[in-house]
Design a protein around this motif. Structure first.
Motif, PDB file in Angstrom:
ATOM      1  N   GLY A 173       0.710  -1.183   0.044  1.00 31.89           N
ATOM      2  CA  GLY A 173       0.047   0.016  -0.105  1.00 31.89           C
ATOM      3  C   GLY A 173       0.735   1.311   0.139  1.00 31.89           C
ATOM      4  O   GLY A 173       0.209   2.505  -0.599  1.00 31.89           O
ATOM      5  N   TYR A 174       1.961   1.259   0.760  1.00 32.36           N
ATOM      6  CA  TYR A 174       2.802   2.438   0.774  1.00 32.36           C
ATOM      7  C   TYR A 174       3.355   2.827  -0.621  1.00 32.36           C
ATOM      8  O   TYR A 174       3.258   4.219  -1.080  1.00 32.36           O
ATOM      9  N   THR A 175       3.815   1.900  -1.410  1.00 30.70           N
ATOM     10  CA  THR A 175       4.206   1.974  -2.729  1.00 30.70           C
ATOM     11  C   THR A 175       3.284   2.636  -3.755  1.00 30.70           C
ATOM     12  O   THR A 175       3.460   3.432  -4.511  1.00 30.70           O
ATOM     13  N   ILE A 176       1.993   1.625  -3.574  1.00 25.89           N
ATOM     14  CA  ILE A 176       0.884   2.244  -4.383  1.00 25.89           C
ATOM     15  C   ILE A 176       0.589   3.551  -4.273  1.00 25.89           C
ATOM     16  O   ILE A 176       0.205   4.253  -5.320  1.00 25.89           O
ATOM     17  N   GLU A 177       0.343   4.026  -2.943  1.00 29.99           N
ATOM     18  CA  GLU A 177      -0.151   5.436  -2.718  1.00 29.99           C
ATOM     19  C   GLU A 177       0.943   6.427  -3.122  1.00 29.99           C
ATOM     20  O   GLU A 177       0.478   7.261  -3.759  1.00 29.99           O
ATOM     21  N   GLN A 178       2.164   6.148  -3.150  1.00 30.97           N
ATOM     22  CA  GLN A 178       3.246   7.042  -3.628  1.00 30.97           C
ATOM     23  C   GLN A 178       3.146   7.205  -5.305  1.00 30.97           C
ATOM     24  O   GLN A 178       3.422   8.117  -5.647  1.00 30.97           O
ATOM     25  N   ALA A 179       2.996   5.891  -5.674  1.00 30.95           N
ATOM     26  CA  ALA A 179       2.836   6.059  -7.303  1.00 30.95           C
ATOM     27  C   ALA A 179       1.545   6.592  -7.647  1.00 30.95           C
ATOM     28  O   ALA A 179       1.509   7.608  -8.763  1.00 30.95           O
ATOM     29  N   LEU A 180       0.474   6.608  -7.027  1.00 32.42           N
ATOM     30  CA  LEU A 180      -0.595   7.350  -7.276  1.00 32.42           C
ATOM     31  C   LEU A 180      -0.653   8.851  -6.917  1.00 32.42           C
ATOM     32  O   LEU A 180      -1.265   9.595  -7.603  1.00 32.42           O
ATOM     33  N   GLU A 181       0.251   9.518  -6.294  1.00 32.30           N
ATOM     34  CA  GLU A 181       0.402  10.549  -6.183  1.00 32.30           C
ATOM     35  C   GLU A 181       1.273  11.394  -7.114  1.00 32.30           C
ATOM     36  O   GLU A 181       1.286  12.620  -7.364  1.00 32.30           O
ATOM     37  N   SER A 182       2.124  10.459  -7.811  1.00 33.31           N
ATOM     38  CA  SER A 182       2.809  11.388  -9.003  1.00 33.31           C
ATOM     39  C   SER A 182       1.994  11.856 -10.087  1.00 33.31           C
ATOM     40  O   SER A 182       0.892  11.119 -10.516  1.00 33.31           O
ATOM     41  N   THR A 183       2.358  12.897 -10.780  1.00 37.58           N
ATOM     42  CA  THR A 183       1.758  13.315 -11.808  1.00 37.58           C
ATOM     43  C   THR A 183       2.265  13.033 -13.199  1.00 37.58           C
ATOM     44  O   THR A 183       1.838  13.466 -14.088  1.00 37.58           O
ATOM     45  N   LEU A 184       3.393  12.228 -12.952  1.00 39.94           N
ATOM     46  CA  LEU A 184       4.239  12.121 -14.260  1.00 39.94           C
ATOM     47  C   LEU A 184       4.145  10.648 -14.766  1.00 39.94           C
ATOM     48  O   LEU A 184       4.756  10.369 -15.839  1.00 39.94           O
ATOM     49  N   LEU A 185       3.730   9.754 -14.003  1.00 38.50           N
ATOM     50  CA  LEU A 185       3.492   8.317 -14.442  1.00 38.50           C
ATOM     51  C   LEU A 185       2.128   8.372 -15.240  1.00 38.50           C
ATOM     52  O   LEU A 185       1.026   8.691 -14.925  1.00 38.50           O
TER      53      LEU A 185
ATOM     54  N   ALA B  45      -6.149  -8.387  -5.401  1.00 38.57           N
ATOM     55  CA  ALA B  45      -7.552  -7.853  -4.783  1.00 38.57           C
ATOM     56  C   ALA B  45      -6.974  -6.718  -4.125  1.00 38.57           C
ATOM     57  O   ALA B  45      -7.793  -5.608  -3.997  1.00 38.57           O
ATOM     58  N   VAL B  46      -6.022  -6.437  -3.269  1.00 43.47           N
ATOM     59  CA  VAL B  46      -5.445  -5.323  -2.658  1.00 43.47           C
ATOM     60  C   VAL B  46      -5.087  -4.426  -3.486  1.00 43.47           C
ATOM     61  O   VAL B  46      -5.710  -3.244  -3.249  1.00 43.47           O
ATOM     62  N   ALA B  47      -4.556  -4.672  -4.757  1.00 42.89           N
ATOM     63  CA  ALA B  47      -3.965  -3.833  -5.438  1.00 42.89           C
ATOM     64  C   ALA B  47      -5.180  -2.945  -6.126  1.00 42.89           C
ATOM     65  O   ALA B  47      -5.176  -1.675  -6.481  1.00 42.89           O
ATOM     66  N   LEU B  48      -6.304  -3.945  -6.594  1.00 47.30           N
ATOM     67  CA  LEU B  48      -7.467  -3.229  -7.393  1.00 47.30           C
ATOM     68  C   LEU B  48      -8.181  -2.421  -6.259  1.00 47.30           C
ATOM     69  O   LEU B  48      -8.776  -1.264  -6.555  1.00 47.30           O
ATOM     70  N   ASP B  49      -8.185  -2.730  -4.815  1.00 45.85           N
ATOM     71  CA  ASP B  49      -8.948  -1.959  -3.917  1.00 45.85           C
ATOM     72  C   ASP B  49      -8.344  -0.684  -3.778  1.00 45.85           C
ATOM     73  O   ASP B  49      -8.921   0.544  -3.539  1.00 45.85           O
ATOM     74  N   TYR B  50      -6.973  -0.396  -4.008  1.00 44.15           N
ATOM     75  CA  TYR B  50      -6.143   0.810  -4.195  1.00 44.15           C
ATOM     76  C   TYR B  50      -6.330   1.656  -5.380  1.00 44.15           C
ATOM     77  O   TYR B  50      -6.174   2.772  -5.472  1.00 44.15           O
TER      78      TYR B  50
END
Length: 233
Positions: A31-43, A57-62
């Motif tokens: 979850g920590y890495t997914i949240e940081q990736a989602l905060e990116s504006t350049l990905l 399932a966890v990744a899809l929930d995020y």
């Protein structure tokens, strides 16, 4: 530049059972890495490459993509990270989705400063290199110019091949090690079977956030450091 973020997370971890979705603090490790990736504006796109339906399932929930379950041959202890990335790239290209570069974000290095991913991408674009990796400085006592190897006669030689040791620490060149947080690589380099290519730049991570989880000792260290780390990210 279109950048594909790949978060690799297989289910068969042996050092820490089920570590990618094991709860660290108030969330699963991944979850920590997914949240940081989602905060990116350049990905451009974020996906999780996994062989495990529970991780998926966890990744899809995020809210990130899990477009496939990774084949078994890419999910055992012998599978290389480059093969996992090549598989994801080939899968998307077969669907007509093309990218200029890949950003590999390993869940086992879960803590990155806010904005660090975009800072790395900006440096990668500016330097126009084949790759860029996140690093930390090697402590002086482990600098390769102060490290020895034993030769066939049982005598010590300087690891760098130099005849004379550098005597003053102020004269030591900086040395770095990969901290596992970010790998940025052009698609062409990935297709050639490398994360590095012929030109690799770097970005320094915050040493206060360094955790790389492979064993239960690493996990316990992360738990112990977590209250301090959460104040920094």
């Amino acid at each position: 530049m279109k950048i594909l973020a790949i978060i690799p997370a297989r289910g068969g971890s042996k050092g820490v059972s089920g570590k990618n979705i094991k709860i660290l603090g108030d969330k699963p490790l991944i979850g920590y890495t997914i949240e940081q990736a989602l905060e990116s504006t350049l990905l451009s796109t974020i996906l999780v490459s996994t062989d495990d339906s529970n991780i998926a399932a966890v990744a899809l929930d995020y809210g990130v993509e899990v477009p496939f379950l990774r084949p078994e041959k890419l999910s055992d202890d012998t599978a290389s990270s480059i093969s996992v990335v090549q598989h994801a790239v080939a899968f998307l290209e077969a669907k007509g989705k093309f990218f200029d570069a890949v950003c590999l974000l390993q869940p086992t290095a879960p803590f990155r400063e806010k904005g660090f991913i975009d800072k790395a991408i900006a440096a990668f674009k500016e330097k126009k290199v084949d790759s860029l990796v996140s690093v930390l400085q090697v402590p002086l006592e482990y600098n390769p110019h102060w490290v020895f190897e034993a030769d066939e006669n049982g005598c010590l030689t300087i690891a760098t091949g130099e005849k004379e040791i550098i005597k003053r620490r102020q004269e030591l060149p900086q040395a770095f090690f990969r901290d596992g947080s970010i790998y940025l690589t052009t698609i062409e380099t990935i297709k050639n079977g490398s994360f590095y290519g012929s030109s690799t730049s770097y970005i320094e991570s915050n040493p206060d956030l360094y955790v790389n989880i492979d064993t239960m000792t690493d996990w316990d260290n992360a738990v112990q450091k977590l209250p301090t780390i959460l104040r920094l990210i």
